[in-house]
Design a protein around this motif. Sequence first.
Motif, PDB file in Angstrom:
ATOM      1  N   UNK A 125       4.329  -7.550 147.004  1.00 38.66           N
ATOM      2  CA  UNK A 125       4.691  -7.900 145.616  1.00 38.66           C
ATOM      3  C   UNK A 125       5.794  -8.950 145.589  1.00 38.66           C
ATOM      4  N   UNK A 126       5.904  -9.620 144.457  1.00 36.97           N
ATOM      5  CA  UNK A 126       6.908 -10.657 144.282  1.00 36.97           C
ATOM      6  C   UNK A 126       7.974 -10.200 143.285  1.00 36.97           C
ATOM      7  N   UNK A 127       9.186 -10.631 143.524  1.00 37.64           N
ATOM      8  CA  UNK A 127      10.266 -10.334 142.578  1.00 37.64           C
ATOM      9  C   UNK A 127      10.072 -11.150 141.300  1.00 37.64           C
ATOM     10  N   UNK A 128      10.462 -10.628 140.145  1.00 33.34           N
ATOM     11  CA  UNK A 128      10.227 -11.308 138.860  1.00 33.34           C
ATOM     12  C   UNK A 128      11.256 -12.407 138.575  1.00 33.34           C
ATOM     13  N   UNK A 129      11.223 -13.468 139.376  1.00 38.88           N
ATOM     14  CA  UNK A 129      12.221 -14.529 139.218  1.00 38.88           C
ATOM     15  C   UNK A 129      12.126 -15.206 137.853  1.00 38.88           C
ATOM     16  N   UNK A 130      10.917 -15.324 137.311  1.00 39.34           N
ATOM     17  CA  UNK A 130      10.782 -15.965 135.998  1.00 39.34           C
ATOM     18  C   UNK A 130      11.556 -15.170 134.951  1.00 39.34           C
ATOM     19  N   UNK A 131      11.389 -13.878 134.933  1.00 39.57           N
ATOM     20  CA  UNK A 131      12.100 -13.044 133.967  1.00 39.57           C
ATOM     21  C   UNK A 131      13.593 -13.008 134.244  1.00 39.57           C
ATOM     22  N   UNK A 132      13.961 -12.975 135.511  1.00 42.17           N
ATOM     23  CA  UNK A 132      15.390 -13.021 135.843  1.00 42.17           C
ATOM     24  C   UNK A 132      16.012 -14.320 135.349  1.00 42.17           C
ATOM     25  N   UNK A 133      15.280 -15.432 135.504  1.00 41.13           N
ATOM     26  CA  UNK A 133      15.793 -16.720 135.044  1.00 41.13           C
ATOM     27  C   UNK A 133      16.034 -16.704 133.538  1.00 41.13           C
ATOM     28  N   UNK A 134      15.106 -16.134 132.786  1.00 39.86           N
ATOM     29  CA  UNK A 134      15.281 -16.050 131.336  1.00 39.86           C
ATOM     30  C   UNK A 134      16.498 -15.201 130.973  1.00 39.86           C
ATOM     31  N   UNK A 135      16.770 -14.172 131.750  1.00 40.59           N
ATOM     32  CA  UNK A 135      17.916 -13.294 131.485  1.00 40.59           C
ATOM     33  C   UNK A 135      19.243 -13.961 131.827  1.00 40.59           C
ATOM     34  N   UNK A 136      19.198 -15.024 132.639  1.00 42.20           N
ATOM     35  CA  UNK A 136      20.435 -15.652 133.109  1.00 42.20           C
ATOM     36  C   UNK A 136      21.160 -16.430 132.025  1.00 42.20           C
TER      37      UNK A 136
ATOM     38  N   UNK B 297      18.113 -15.150 145.522  1.00 41.65           N
ATOM     39  CA  UNK B 297      19.051 -14.503 144.605  1.00 41.65           C
ATOM     40  C   UNK B 297      19.949 -13.573 145.398  1.00 41.65           C
ATOM     41  N   UNK B 298      21.156 -13.363 144.891  1.00 40.86           N
ATOM     42  CA  UNK B 298      22.110 -12.435 145.487  1.00 40.86           C
ATOM     43  C   UNK B 298      22.265 -11.242 144.567  1.00 40.86           C
ATOM     44  N   UNK B 299      21.871 -10.068 145.050  1.00 43.58           N
ATOM     45  CA  UNK B 299      22.073  -8.824 144.310  1.00 43.58           C
ATOM     46  C   UNK B 299      23.354  -8.188 144.835  1.00 43.58           C
ATOM     47  N   UNK B 300      24.361  -8.116 143.979  1.00 46.88           N
ATOM     48  CA  UNK B 300      25.698  -7.697 144.403  1.00 46.88           C
ATOM     49  C   UNK B 300      26.120  -6.405 143.715  1.00 46.88           C
ATOM     50  N   UNK B 301      26.956  -5.637 144.386  1.00 47.97           N
ATOM     51  CA  UNK B 301      27.443  -4.379 143.833  1.00 47.97           C
ATOM     52  C   UNK B 301      28.681  -4.572 142.971  1.00 47.97           C
ATOM     53  N   UNK B 302      29.211  -5.803 142.985  1.00 49.04           N
ATOM     54  CA  UNK B 302      30.401  -6.096 142.201  1.00 49.04           C
ATOM     55  C   UNK B 302      30.023  -6.682 140.836  1.00 49.04           C
ATOM     56  N   UNK B 303      30.662  -6.256 139.746  1.00 48.95           N
ATOM     57  CA  UNK B 303      30.457  -6.910 138.451  1.00 48.95           C
ATOM     58  C   UNK B 303      31.252  -8.218 138.402  1.00 48.95           C
ATOM     59  N   UNK B 304      30.572  -9.332 138.310  1.00 47.40           N
ATOM     60  CA  UNK B 304      31.227 -10.639 138.335  1.00 47.40           C
ATOM     61  C   UNK B 304      31.575 -11.109 136.929  1.00 47.40           C
ATOM     62  N   UNK B 305      32.561 -11.966 136.856  1.00 49.90           N
ATOM     63  CA  UNK B 305      32.948 -12.581 135.591  1.00 49.90           C
ATOM     64  C   UNK B 305      32.068 -13.814 135.387  1.00 49.90           C
ATOM     65  N   UNK B 306      30.978 -13.647 134.642  1.00 53.41           N
ATOM     66  CA  UNK B 306      29.995 -14.717 134.475  1.00 53.41           C
ATOM     67  C   UNK B 306      30.277 -15.523 133.211  1.00 53.41           C
ATOM     68  N   UNK B 307      29.939 -16.819 133.221  1.00 53.66           N
ATOM     69  CA  UNK B 307      30.152 -17.650 132.024  1.00 53.66           C
ATOM     70  C   UNK B 307      29.218 -17.252 130.894  1.00 53.66           C
ATOM     71  N   UNK B 308      29.551 -17.705 129.691  1.00 52.03           N
ATOM     72  CA  UNK B 308      28.721 -17.440 128.528  1.00 52.03           C
ATOM     73  C   UNK B 308      27.384 -18.171 128.649  1.00 52.03           C
ATOM     74  N   UNK B 309      26.307 -17.617 128.062  1.00 48.01           N
ATOM     75  CA  UNK B 309      25.002 -18.288 128.116  1.00 48.01           C
ATOM     76  C   UNK B 309      25.044 -19.673 127.490  1.00 48.01           C
TER      77      UNK B 309
END
Length: 221
Positions: free
Chosen positions: A92-103, A128-140
Amino acid sequence: MTLLHSIQSRLAAHHLAVFGGFHAKDDATLPPGTRSLLLIGPAEPGFWPAFTAQPEWQDGGENPMDRWSRRVIGRLACDLGGKALFPFGGPPYHPFFQWALRSGRAWQSPVRLLVHDTAGLFVSYRGALALKQPLDLPEPAVSPCTSCAQPCLTACPAGALTGAGYDLPACHGFLEAEAGQTCLSGGCHVRRACPLSQSYARLPEHSAYHMAMFHGGLFHR
């Protein structure tokens, strides 16, 4: 320096960049314990010459870019105590298209391909990097398509990629013809028509490599 800035700095050494990300918790599409996902893509200008100097390209083996992506992004994930995820290697493939939309930095374009706020229709994800730390991400960001003349809608010389969808057989058929050689050598006309793509500085050789892989042909080094 924040963790996100540290990650960005390490990626920059490989001509890679964070192409967006999102926070997660108990997300079934991600490894257990993931709190942040970062999408990684080529940083331009300079990605292609940097990549072709790597051993995975020099050894003449198959799938050099995938092998290089596994090595570089996989090593960074291990150092961060996270997990590297890739858009290849399935099914199976990871849902990169959906992840991209969520970014918040990529959207479905008028021709239904992903469009990115800096890479335009040339957007591609090396992993993609799946991390256990909650990062301070910029606004959409805001979709660039809302204020664009949308030349992508009429750019396909074969009429295979339009607002009505993607006629894959027509695309491959056109690439077999003499008229389709400019698509193979310089990249998809639709992707090139995007104003953001034109400012992204991806080299034609890079596009030709992806077109050859897509069309099932051989890229001549």
